[in-house]
Scaffold this motif. Structure first.
Motif, PDB file in Angstrom:
ATOM      1  N   ASN A  29      -7.577  16.609   9.942  1.00 26.34           N
ATOM      2  CA  ASN A  29      -8.805  17.320  10.245  1.00 26.34           C
ATOM      3  C   ASN A  29      -9.586  16.596  11.349  1.00 26.34           C
ATOM      4  N   ARG A  30     -10.670  17.191  11.778  1.00 25.34           N
ATOM      5  CA  ARG A  30     -11.410  16.652  12.917  1.00 25.34           C
ATOM      6  C   ARG A  30     -11.919  15.236  12.666  1.00 25.34           C
ATOM      7  N   LYS A  31     -12.281  14.959  11.424  1.00 24.93           N
ATOM      8  CA  LYS A  31     -12.763  13.618  11.079  1.00 24.93           C
ATOM      9  C   LYS A  31     -11.621  12.634  10.821  1.00 24.93           C
ATOM     10  N   ARG A  32     -10.399  13.173  10.798  1.00 28.31           N
ATOM     11  CA  ARG A  32      -9.200  12.343  10.580  1.00 28.31           C
ATOM     12  C   ARG A  32      -9.258  11.610   9.233  1.00 28.31           C
ATOM     13  N   VAL A  33      -9.798  12.295   8.236  1.00 24.09           N
ATOM     14  CA  VAL A  33      -9.966  11.717   6.908  1.00 24.09           C
ATOM     15  C   VAL A  33      -9.040  12.417   5.925  1.00 24.09           C
ATOM     16  N   VAL A  34      -8.397  11.635   5.058  1.00 28.23           N
ATOM     17  CA  VAL A  34      -7.506  12.178   4.040  1.00 28.23           C
ATOM     18  C   VAL A  34      -7.707  11.402   2.747  1.00 28.23           C
ATOM     19  N   GLU A  35      -7.600  12.079   1.621  1.00 27.73           N
ATOM     20  CA  GLU A  35      -7.691  11.421   0.321  1.00 27.73           C
ATOM     21  C   GLU A  35      -6.282  11.098  -0.162  1.00 27.73           C
ATOM     22  N   VAL A  36      -6.067   9.849  -0.529  1.00 30.59           N
ATOM     23  CA  VAL A  36      -4.758   9.392  -1.000  1.00 30.59           C
ATOM     24  C   VAL A  36      -4.882   8.991  -2.467  1.00 30.59           C
ATOM     25  N   LYS A  37      -4.234   9.756  -3.346  1.00 34.47           N
ATOM     26  CA  LYS A  37      -4.258   9.447  -4.771  1.00 34.47           C
ATOM     27  C   LYS A  37      -3.096   8.522  -5.111  1.00 34.47           C
ATOM     28  N   LEU A  38      -3.412   7.514  -5.916  1.00 36.67           N
ATOM     29  CA  LEU A  38      -2.419   6.481  -6.233  1.00 36.67           C
ATOM     30  C   LEU A  38      -2.385   6.204  -7.722  1.00 36.67           C
ATOM     31  N   ALA A  39      -1.183   6.213  -8.289  1.00 31.42           N
ATOM     32  CA  ALA A  39      -0.984   5.816  -9.680  1.00 31.42           C
ATOM     33  C   ALA A  39      -1.182   4.302  -9.793  1.00 31.42           C
ATOM     34  N   PRO A  40      -1.309   3.776 -11.000  1.00 30.40           N
ATOM     35  CA  PRO A  40      -1.508   2.332 -11.157  1.00 30.40           C
ATOM     36  C   PRO A  40      -0.424   1.507 -10.447  1.00 30.40           C
ATOM     37  N   GLY A  41      -0.861   0.580  -9.594  1.00 33.17           N
ATOM     38  CA  GLY A  41       0.061  -0.314  -8.904  1.00 33.17           C
ATOM     39  C   GLY A  41       0.939   0.341  -7.864  1.00 33.17           C
ATOM     40  N   VAL A 100      -1.671   0.754  -1.036  1.00 33.56           N
ATOM     41  CA  VAL A 100      -1.257   0.337  -2.377  1.00 33.56           C
ATOM     42  C   VAL A 100      -2.489   0.196  -3.262  1.00 33.56           C
ATOM     43  N   ASN A 101      -2.391   0.695  -4.462  1.00 27.86           N
ATOM     44  CA  ASN A 101      -3.441   0.554  -5.468  1.00 27.86           C
ATOM     45  C   ASN A 101      -3.410  -0.876  -6.005  1.00 27.86           C
ATOM     46  N   ARG A 102      -4.471  -1.632  -5.738  1.00 24.67           N
ATOM     47  CA  ARG A 102      -4.510  -3.027  -6.204  1.00 24.67           C
ATOM     48  C   ARG A 102      -4.763  -3.119  -7.705  1.00 24.67           C
ATOM     49  N   TYR A 103      -5.152  -2.036  -8.311  1.00 25.71           N
ATOM     50  CA  TYR A 103      -5.284  -1.997  -9.769  1.00 25.71           C
ATOM     51  C   TYR A 103      -3.955  -1.548 -10.375  1.00 25.71           C
ATOM     52  N   TYR A 104      -3.450  -2.284 -11.310  1.00 24.53           N
ATOM     53  CA  TYR A 104      -2.222  -1.870 -11.992  1.00 24.53           C
ATOM     54  C   TYR A 104      -2.499  -1.317 -13.388  1.00 24.53           C
ATOM     55  N   ARG A 105      -3.785  -1.144 -13.703  1.00 31.85           N
ATOM     56  CA  ARG A 105      -4.134  -0.589 -15.007  1.00 31.85           C
ATOM     57  C   ARG A 105      -4.762   0.802 -14.904  1.00 31.85           C
ATOM     58  N   GLN A 106      -5.103   1.252 -13.704  1.00 34.04           N
ATOM     59  CA  GLN A 106      -5.746   2.561 -13.582  1.00 34.04           C
ATOM     60  C   GLN A 106      -5.414   3.201 -12.237  1.00 34.04           C
ATOM     61  N   LEU A 109       3.985  -5.454  -7.969  1.00 33.81           N
ATOM     62  CA  LEU A 109       4.656  -6.551  -7.272  1.00 33.81           C
ATOM     63  C   LEU A 109       5.514  -6.029  -6.119  1.00 33.81           C
ATOM     64  N   VAL A 110       6.237  -4.959  -6.362  1.00 35.61           N
ATOM     65  CA  VAL A 110       7.131  -4.405  -5.343  1.00 35.61           C
ATOM     66  C   VAL A 110       6.341  -3.830  -4.177  1.00 35.61           C
ATOM     67  N   PHE A 111       5.334  -2.992  -4.466  1.00 35.74           N
ATOM     68  CA  PHE A 111       4.637  -2.300  -3.379  1.00 35.74           C
ATOM     69  C   PHE A 111       3.699  -3.215  -2.598  1.00 35.74           C
ATOM     70  N   THR A 112       3.117  -4.223  -3.244  1.00 41.35           N
ATOM     71  CA  THR A 112       2.322  -5.181  -2.466  1.00 41.35           C
ATOM     72  C   THR A 112       3.232  -5.976  -1.534  1.00 41.35           C
TER      73      THR A 112
END
Length: 427
Positions: A406-418, A368-374, A263-266
């Motif tokens: 990087n050259r492709k300007r791609v990054v992986e963002v890991k997010l905890a539930p919610g 923001v991770n739209r899943y709050y269960r995973q 709720l807060v981060f959305t």
């Protein structure tokens, strides 16, 4: 929904003189910090307000006699008084009492706002606009606070007829989040917001929406968030979201820590400038953060979350909300990521993306991770100009030194539930 609670809180409030002065400068209230507050305040004692401050809240509610205690604990305060009613303006004696109250409190260092009402129908807007203007004329530096209904309020509650909603269809923005232009819920609510902004001329838009039900989740959370965001942007005003932290209604379930985080981060990703928990103080039957004066288990996750909000707040206050998007499948009322756009997400996963910047130029984004269960990981392609990607550190509130994209300007963002993470692109 909250009227009867507030009526009980207001009974017997007196208005003695308060101490303390601050210089009166500035023309009209403007928000200076991200608001972290609640509904149903504790007694305005030194002990209770010390707890409020220690728990990471920065705005409490109090009658006049509680302002000094709020100031001692570096809290801002929303003033509650039976004199803050529209009928008072038509009673000369009561109006004189209101004038005297304003004079007593307007220079107090703790005062932030005057509480006017909760969830008014459109029929009350003219009177509330008159009262807000009256307060603003005598004390322009402090907010006249009103809270609005959610989208699922009915026609009678909103005070907007079907005819008015039909008239609102003229000029309806066809680009709004794929929403059906004949949806009466949307049309009524947009007309309700339009009348509120035009008649009351608020300095902040506040609303509540209670999403977590025992049998399921609600269907209109992002619709409501999107409609409020748009109304706030059109009016050039900040908005605040009142989120669920009790089970006063039998159909509600009590959110857990991850659902509260969601709720807060959305809200922050959509550009919100304040969070209010419903409820803080009350009997055990409310199932709020305090029950019969004792802290409930949900309080500690809220305290931890408040500490993080306080670190994100200053950075968000310096940024404009330029876009709020989501990945497919889109919830009703959500807008898909544009292509091309400032941020792109490849692969699977459900995410909310808030794009921020200054003077209309994108510089930052929140995922923001739209899943709050995973937990999830987003593969993000950053199209905002710049070489280095920095993240807002949720423990320090400072931007990290960052890494070169990087050259492709791609990054992986890991997010905890919610959870959410805030980034900016720098040279």
């Amino acid at each position: 929904m909250k009227h009867w609670i507030l009526a009980a809180l207001l009974l017997g409030i007196a208005g003695p003189a308060v101490r303390g002065e601050s210089p009166a400068t500035g023309a009209r209230w403007t928000q200076k910090q991200f608001i972290i507050t609640f509904w149903c305040p504790p007694p305005a004692t030194a002990e209770a307000l010390a707890r409020v401050a220690a728990e990471g809240f920065n705005l409490t509610w109090t009658p006049p006699e509680g302002l000094d205690a709020a100031a001692r604990h570096h809290l801002r305060a929303m003033l509650q008084s039976p004199l803050l009613q529209t009928a008072v303006l038509d009673d000369a004696a009561k109006r004189a009492e209101l004038d005297a109250l304003i004079q007593r409190v307007k220079n107090h260092p703790a005062l932030e706002a005057y509480f006017l009402t909760d969830e008014p129908g459109a029929g009350a807007f003219a009177g509330l606009g008159r009262l807000a203007a009256y307060l603003r004329e005598r004390d322009p530096q402090h907010l006249a606070y009103i809270n609005l209904f959610p989208t699922y309020a009915n026609e009678q509650q909103l005070g907007v007829s079907a005819d008015a909603a039909d008239r609102a269809r003229v000029g309806y923005p066809t680009d709004f989040a794929g929403v059906d232009s004949s949806d009466q819920t949307v049309l009524r609510y947009r007309e309700h917001l339009k009348q509120f902004v035009e008649i009351v001329k608020p300095d902040l838009i506040s609303y509540d929406h209670y999403h977590f039900l025992k049998a399921s989740d609600g269907k209109q959370y992002f619709l409501n968030l999107g409609l409020i965001r748009r109304a706030a942007l059109e009016a050039g005003k900040p908005f605040l979201n009142i989120i669920q932290a009790d089970t006063i209604e039998k159909s509600w379930r009590l959110p857990d820590a991850d659902e509260l985080r969601w709720l807060v981060f959305t809200t922050m990703a959509y550009g919100g400038r304040g969070i209010s928990y419903f409820t803080y103080w009350g009997p055990k039957a409310y199932n709020g953060l305090y029950q019969d004066g004792q802290p409930a288990p949900l309080l500690q996750p809220v305290v931890a979350l408040n500490k993080e909000i306080a670190k994100f707040g200053p950075a968000l206050m310096e940024l404009e909300s330029l876009g709020a998007y989501q990945t497919a499948p889109l919830p009703y009322g959500a807008e898909g990521l544009p292509s091309p756009g400032s941020v792109q997400i490849a692969g699977k996963g459900a995410f909310v993306v808030g794009v921020f910047g200054q003077s209309g130029r994108a510089s930052s984004f929140m995922i923001v991770n739209r899943y709050y269960r995973q937990a999830q990981a987003a593969t993000v392609r950053v199209m905002i100009p710049g070489r280095k990607l920095q993240e807002l550190d949720r423990k320090t509130g400072e931007w990290t030194r960052g890494k070169t994209l990087n050259r492709k300007r791609v990054v992986e963002v890991k997010l905890a539930p919610g959870d959410g993470r805030l980034f900016r692109v720098s040279k």
